[in-house]
Write a protein that holds these residues in place. Structure first.
Motif, short mmCIF file in Angstrom:
data_model
loop_
_atom_site.label_atom_id
_atom_site.label_comp_id
_atom_site.label_asym_id
_atom_site.label_seq_id
_atom_site.Cartn_x
_atom_site.Cartn_y
_atom_site.Cartn_z
N ARG A 1 11.94 12.29 -0.30
CA ARG A 1 11.51 11.11 0.45
C ARG A 1 10.76 11.46 1.74
NH1 ARG A 1 12.51 6.27 -0.39
NH2 ARG A 1 13.73 5.60 -2.18
N ASP A 2 11.30 12.41 2.50
CA ASP A 2 10.65 12.70 3.79
C ASP A 2 9.28 13.36 3.57
OD1 ASP A 2 11.92 14.88 2.79
OD2 ASP A 2 12.58 15.68 4.72
N GLU A 3 9.17 14.12 2.48
CA GLU A 3 7.88 14.73 2.15
C GLU A 3 6.87 13.63 1.74
OE1 GLU A 3 6.48 17.50 2.46
OE2 GLU A 3 4.81 17.49 1.04
N ILE A 4 7.35 12.64 0.98
CA ILE A 4 6.48 11.52 0.59
C ILE A 4 5.98 10.80 1.84
CG2 ILE A 4 6.40 9.26 -0.55
CD1 ILE A 4 8.38 10.32 -2.62
N ALA A 5 6.89 10.52 2.76
CA ALA A 5 6.53 9.80 4.00
C ALA A 5 5.50 10.59 4.79
CB ALA A 5 7.78 9.56 4.84
N ARG A 6 5.70 11.91 4.85
CA ARG A 6 4.77 12.77 5.60
C ARG A 6 3.37 12.73 4.97
NH1 ARG A 6 2.57 17.43 5.71
NH2 ARG A 6 3.31 18.00 3.65
N ARG A 7 3.33 12.86 3.66
CA ARG A 7 2.02 12.87 2.98
C ARG A 7 1.31 11.52 3.12
NH1 ARG A 7 2.70 15.74 -2.91
NH2 ARG A 7 4.00 17.49 -2.28
N VAL B 1 0.84 -1.19 0.00
CA VAL B 1 0.00 0.00 0.00
C VAL B 1 0.88 1.25 0.00
CG1 VAL B 1 -1.58 1.33 1.45
CG2 VAL B 1 -1.95 -1.13 1.11
N ARG B 2 1.91 1.21 0.85
CA ARG B 2 2.81 2.37 0.95
C ARG B 2 3.46 2.66 -0.40
NH1 ARG B 2 4.92 3.78 5.75
NH2 ARG B 2 4.81 1.67 6.55
N GLU B 3 3.94 1.59 -1.05
CA GLU B 3 4.62 1.77 -2.35
C GLU B 3 3.64 2.26 -3.42
OE1 GLU B 3 8.01 -1.67 -1.57
OE2 GLU B 3 6.13 -2.17 -2.59
N ASN B 4 2.41 1.72 -3.35
CA ASN B 4 1.39 2.19 -4.30
C ASN B 4 1.14 3.68 -4.15
OD1 ASN B 4 -0.37 0.47 -6.19
ND2 ASN B 4 0.05 -0.95 -4.51
N MET B 5 1.07 4.12 -2.89
CA MET B 5 0.78 5.54 -2.64
C MET B 5 1.97 6.42 -3.00
SD MET B 5 -1.48 5.12 0.83
CE MET B 5 -1.82 6.79 1.23
N ALA B 6 3.19 5.87 -2.83
CA ALA B 6 4.39 6.67 -3.09
C ALA B 6 4.73 6.76 -4.57
CB ALA B 6 5.58 6.06 -2.32
N PHE B 7 4.24 5.79 -5.34
CA PHE B 7 4.73 5.61 -6.72
C PHE B 7 4.73 6.90 -7.55
CE2 PHE B 7 4.22 4.24 -11.16
CZ PHE B 7 5.37 3.50 -11.27
N GLY B 8 3.59 7.54 -7.62
CA GLY B 8 3.49 8.75 -8.45
C GLY B 8 4.39 9.86 -7.94
N LEU B 9 4.57 9.92 -6.62
CA LEU B 9 5.36 11.01 -6.03
C LEU B 9 6.85 10.80 -6.30
CD1 LEU B 9 3.55 11.44 -2.59
CD2 LEU B 9 3.06 12.54 -4.77
#
Ligand code: ADP
Length: 367
Positions: free
Chosen positions: A107-113, A92-100
């Motif tokens: 990276r830290d902004e992706i984790a925060r979002r 799920v995490r990778e799916n949500m991060a993919f586009g970003l």
């Protein structure tokens, strides 16, 4: 800041015209539903806005800037599909991060979002699961989460509830209603389900036959449908349409007779209605009921009783065979085949002329 603007958008597939000069303005944080029957062009319009489909003519603007020439990823739009379109091999995490990740977000902004979106959607404990290990509802939330993390100006939701079972659909509907208060963006949802559109949207765009038929709040399209199509499409059970003849006017209001012999004094202003004109008399179920004992009612035969608990709908036929739906409180004791006497609230009737134009009752014209 301006929201989304569609200006004279036209689209054909080969020789088939699918959208005919569609124009529409949406405010920056509005929740809009595109509502219409299958094939009315809703998805095509959504895909044109998203950039997944080209337009033949017209403009699409978002936040004041023209976007119809931009690639989908550059438009500031996130789309949630009917089939979640999650990558099955990613968590799920990778799916949500993919586009970003692809967009070069740190990276830290992706984790925060992701943390924030997971919190909003209550899927924080699911982030390390794969989509295959999740229920349909959870996958739908992940799909929405993947859209949220992009922080778009506009969310596009294509039939977001249609793959869910009834219980989950209701819950997700509530979640969607809450979501719109948590995101600072406009939402457009495509649906063929008028109940979804009525309960979720600030405004409904009713589409049919390549065109927008009406844009209005749920209350407006229900109470003042622009034409006979909208009148029948919005509302469940649908508005009954009885053939009527204008017999004259009284006190500036139109009087009509029905083939069964009933005479109705409507609250529709006389305007240019002339005696003898053929009209369809539109009646919502809540404006037809069983007549009180001793009240002068219209005889009808009940074909079907739909008992919903708090109220019942009686699908009935008048003497001439025309169909009308009446509403009764609670669990009605009326049974299929019963002969009943119906009272019509004539002052609530809408009239539709042969070209489909609507004539609504005016409150001040009601008795
Ligand atoms: P809706 O979303 O309201 O069901 P669509 O936008 O999917 O309607 O389709 C509108 C019309 O365009 C339909 O008649 C459909 O058959 C046609 N259509 C949609 N996509 C294509 C395509 N890629 N090629 C040809 N015709 C299409």
């Amino acid at each position: 800041m301006s929201g989304l603007e569609l200006i004279d958008v036209c689209k054909s597939y080969g020789a088939t015209r699918v959208l005919e000069c569609v124009s529409l303005s949406i405010a920056p944080s509005e929740f809009i539903a595109f509502l219409g029957p299958s094939g009315s062009g809703k998805s095509t319009l959504l895909r044109i806005i998203a950039g997944l489909e080209t337009l033949d003519a017209g403009e699409v603007r978002l936040g004041g800037a023209r976007i119809d020439g931009l690639a989908p990823g550059k438009r500031g739009i996130a789309m949630v599909f009917q089939h979640y379109a999650l990558y099955p091999h990613m968590t799920v995490r990778e799916n949500m991060a993919f586009g970003l990740v692809n967009a070069g977000v740190p990276r830290d902004e992706i984790a925060r979002r992701i943390a924030q979106a997971a919190d909003t959607l209550e899927i924080a404990s699911q982030l390390d699961k794969k989509p295959g290990q999740m229920s349909g509802g959870q996958r739908q939330r992940v799909a929405i989460g993947r859209a949220i993390v992009k922080q778009p100006k506009l969310f596009l939701l294509d039939e977001p509830l249609s793959n869910l079972d009834a219980a989950l659909r209701n819950r997700t509907r509530v979640e969607l209603a809450q979501l719109r208060h948590r995101v600072e963006a406009a939402l457009i949802m495509v649906t063929h389900d008028q109940a979804e559109a009525m309960t979720l949207a600030d405004r409904i765009v009713v589409m049919n036959d390549r065109r927008i038929q009406q844009v209005g709040t749920p209350a407006e399209v229900y109470a003042r449908p622009a034409n006979a199509f909208v009148a029948r499409f919005v509302g469940s059970p649908a508005m009954a349409m009885l053939p009527g003849i204008v017999t004259g006017t009284a006190g500036g209001r139109v009087r009509v007779s029905l083939p069964c012999g009933a005479d109705l004094l409507t609250a529709v202003p006389a305007g240019d209605m002339v005696p003898g004109a053929e009209v369809d008399v539109g009646l919502r179920p809540e404006h037809v009921c069983i007549a009180e004992p001793g009240e002068d009612g219209i005889p009808a035969t009940v074909d079907l009783v739909e008992r919903l608990g708090d109220r019942s709908f009686l699908y009935a036929r008048l003497g001439d065979g025309s169909e009308v739906i009446a509403c009764a409180p609670g669990f009605s004791a009326v049974r299929q085949g019963d002969r009943v006497s119906l009272a019509i609230d004539a002052a609530a009737a809408h009239l539709f002329t042969a070209d489909g134009t609507a004539h609504h009752p005016q409150p001040e014209a009601r008795a």
